[in-house]
Motif scaffolding. Structure first.
Motif, PDB file in Angstrom:
ATOM      1  N   THR A  47      -9.218  -0.648  17.732  1.00  0.00           N
ATOM      2  CA  THR A  47      -9.748  -1.922  17.479  1.00  0.00           C
ATOM      3  C   THR A  47     -10.110  -1.969  16.004  1.00  0.00           C
ATOM      4  O   THR A  47     -10.437  -2.889  15.369  1.00  0.00           O
ATOM      5  N   GLU A  48      -9.287  -1.005  15.077  1.00  0.00           N
ATOM      6  CA  GLU A  48      -9.586  -0.868  13.678  1.00  0.00           C
ATOM      7  C   GLU A  48      -8.738  -2.231  13.052  1.00  0.00           C
ATOM      8  O   GLU A  48      -7.638  -2.449  13.446  1.00  0.00           O
ATOM      9  N   HIS A  49      -9.105  -2.389  11.782  1.00  0.00           N
ATOM     10  CA  HIS A  49      -8.659  -3.346  11.064  1.00  0.00           C
ATOM     11  C   HIS A  49      -8.187  -2.951   9.587  1.00  0.00           C
ATOM     12  O   HIS A  49      -8.710  -1.797   9.202  1.00  0.00           O
ATOM     13  N   TRP A  50      -7.206  -3.636   8.937  1.00  0.00           N
ATOM     14  CA  TRP A  50      -7.045  -3.350   7.476  1.00  0.00           C
ATOM     15  C   TRP A  50      -8.222  -3.386   6.627  1.00  0.00           C
ATOM     16  O   TRP A  50      -8.880  -4.483   6.737  1.00  0.00           O
ATOM     17  N   ASP A  51      -8.600  -2.590   5.616  1.00  0.00           N
ATOM     18  CA  ASP A  51      -9.442  -2.308   4.770  1.00  0.00           C
ATOM     19  C   ASP A  51      -9.013  -2.333   3.574  1.00  0.00           C
ATOM     20  O   ASP A  51      -8.702  -1.444   2.911  1.00  0.00           O
ATOM     21  N   PRO A  52      -9.059  -3.706   2.808  1.00  0.00           N
ATOM     22  CA  PRO A  52      -8.294  -3.936   1.622  1.00  0.00           C
ATOM     23  C   PRO A  52      -8.917  -2.921   0.338  1.00  0.00           C
ATOM     24  O   PRO A  52      -8.405  -2.653  -0.467  1.00  0.00           O
ATOM     25  N   ALA A  53     -10.274  -2.646   0.494  1.00  0.00           N
ATOM     26  CA  ALA A  53     -10.927  -1.853  -0.537  1.00  0.00           C
ATOM     27  C   ALA A  53     -10.473  -0.291  -0.419  1.00  0.00           C
ATOM     28  O   ALA A  53     -10.223   0.549  -1.303  1.00  0.00           O
ATOM     29  N   ALA A  54     -10.579   0.312   0.913  1.00  0.00           N
ATOM     30  CA  ALA A  54     -10.011   1.601   1.371  1.00  0.00           C
ATOM     31  C   ALA A  54      -8.638   1.719   1.342  1.00  0.00           C
ATOM     32  O   ALA A  54      -8.212   2.910   1.139  1.00  0.00           O
ATOM     33  N   LYS A  55      -7.920   0.805   1.191  1.00  0.00           N
ATOM     34  CA  LYS A  55      -6.309   0.615   1.543  1.00  0.00           C
ATOM     35  C   LYS A  55      -5.857   1.407   2.609  1.00  0.00           C
ATOM     36  O   LYS A  55      -5.026   2.089   2.508  1.00  0.00           O
ATOM     37  N   THR A  56      -6.579   1.286   3.858  1.00  0.00           N
ATOM     38  CA  THR A  56      -6.275   1.914   4.999  1.00  0.00           C
ATOM     39  C   THR A  56      -6.798   1.019   6.212  1.00  0.00           C
ATOM     40  O   THR A  56      -7.441   0.133   5.948  1.00  0.00           O
ATOM     41  N   PHE A  57      -6.296   1.391   7.386  1.00  0.00           N
ATOM     42  CA  PHE A  57      -7.033   0.873   8.720  1.00  0.00           C
ATOM     43  C   PHE A  57      -8.496   1.605   8.989  1.00  0.00           C
ATOM     44  O   PHE A  57      -8.174   2.734   8.897  1.00  0.00           O
TER      45      PHE A  57
END
Length: 370
Positions: free
Chosen positions: A263-273
């Motif tokens: 259920t993970e989502h894109w994390d713009p700050a970490a630049k990863t899911f």
């Protein structure tokens, strides 16, 4: 990856026990067939051969070898005749059937990622080496190198997400879907090796019954419409209304789960899911999960089994459903399940170092009321 169930903190490094007694009461069982079904579930085989003796990149480092699959096959074949564990790591298992003999499993159900790269295709359409390898281990047969039970196939993202080389973009997907259909869908003119009761040609979802237990294979996930797939939710709605409206227990299988990885989502700050991301969903969305759960509402779903995340054994609940995930097959993992009129026992296990050795790691049991 860490995992933190919301209601039951069951899984520790050593083992765990889950017990649930409070369940909804459904119509009388008098008109339903008796239920006593023992079966196996596994996931994430990741057959990896791309030539006679060569693996896809990184497969050897990840342990996705034929030797690992042979160790897994030996373990699942050795289950029948053993005893349901009374203890796991020195703790009572709590299983309703603890100490009794494990019946010969009725089948092995798979929860996706049968192959590592869309069957192991090459530029020109043809039968992929990975699918050949998978079939050589996970089509029912005799001897130490084949599973000895009927195998109910399930597809995951590694089977379905990879595009082929133009103009054959969908060849990989079609080959894998054809494999599932040819193994399970009988017609007037053709008898499938492992026939099922209800097969949906559009989604490749299918269902069957073992006595009074109804089982449903939803492939990557119930409602999948990615990469040209057609949602099977209308079929599932009709299937449950036809075969499970009498309140009989239902078990579902698919690739994605409700765990943090699925259920993970894109994390713009970490630049990863990751689980903290607020961007687009990586695997399936909240709306897709809600659509599946809405379709299940009102039916006696006693368990959902999935794969996708490899190293972490999981027993947890979401939205009132008990959910189970063994470690990946290429790591030796599987679940042993028994559903009767009175209870459901689930044990997570993995293959030991010796051929046929089995290590039970976690247990769950719930009693049925009514």
């Amino acid at each position: 990856m860490s995992f933190d169930p919301t209601r039951r903190r069951l899984l520790t490094a050593a083992g765990g026990l889950g017990l649930s007694l409070a369940l909804p009461v459904f119509p009388s069982r008098a008109a339903r067939p008796a239920t006593d079904a023992t079966f196996l579930f596994s996931c994430d085989v990741h057959a990896c051969l791309v030539s006679a003796d060569g693996l896809s990149p990184n497969c050897a480092d990840e342990g996705k070898t034929d030797a690992a699959l042979l160790r897994h096959v030996a373990a699942v074949n050795a289950v029948g005749g053993l005893a349901w564990p009374a203890e796991i790591d020195g703790r009572p298992s709590g299983l309703a059937g603890a100490g009794t003999t494990i019946a010969a499993p009725l089948g092995l159900v798979l929860g996706g990622d049968m192959t590592d790269d869309g069957g192991g295709q090459v530029k020109v359409p043809g039968e992929g080496r990975q699918l050949q390898q998978f079939a050589s281990r996970y089509q029912q047969g005799t001897g130490p190198d084949r599973v000895h039970y009927p195998v109910y196939n399930g597809l995951g993202n590694h089977d379905l997400d990879q595009d082929g080389v133009p103009p054959h973009l969908d060849w990989y997907r079609r080959e894998l879907r054809d494999y599932v259909e040819l193994n399970h869908r009988s017609t007037v003119f053709y008898k499938a090796p492992v026939p099922v009761t209800n097969y949906d040609i559009e989604s490749d979802n299918f269902s069957w019954d073992w006595g009074g237990l109804h089982l449903v294979q939803l492939q990557r996930f119930g409602g999948d419409d990615t990469k040209g797939a057609i949602s099977g939710l209308p079929w599932l709605k009709q299937d449950l209304a036809t075969y499970a409206a009498d309140g009989r227990p239902v078990v579902l299988f698919q690739h994605y789960g409700w765990d943090r990885f699925s259920t993970e989502h894109w994390d713009p700050a970490a630049k990863t899911f990751d689980p903290q991301g607020a961007g687009s969903a990586h695997w399936w969305t909240e709306e897709e999960r809600a659509g599946l759960l809405s379709t299940l509402k009102g039916y006696n779903v006693v368990g959902i089994f999935h794969g996708h995340e490899h190293p972490t054994p999981m027993i947890y609940d979401r939205e009132g459903y008990d959910i189970f995930k063994p470690i990946a097959a290429f790591l030796g993992g599987f679940a042993l399940v028994r559903v009767t009129n009175g209870f459901m026992d689930v044990v997570l296990a993995r293959a030991g170092d010796r051929p046929g050795a089995i290590i039970f790691t976690h247990a769950f049991s719930k009693r049925f009321s009514g």
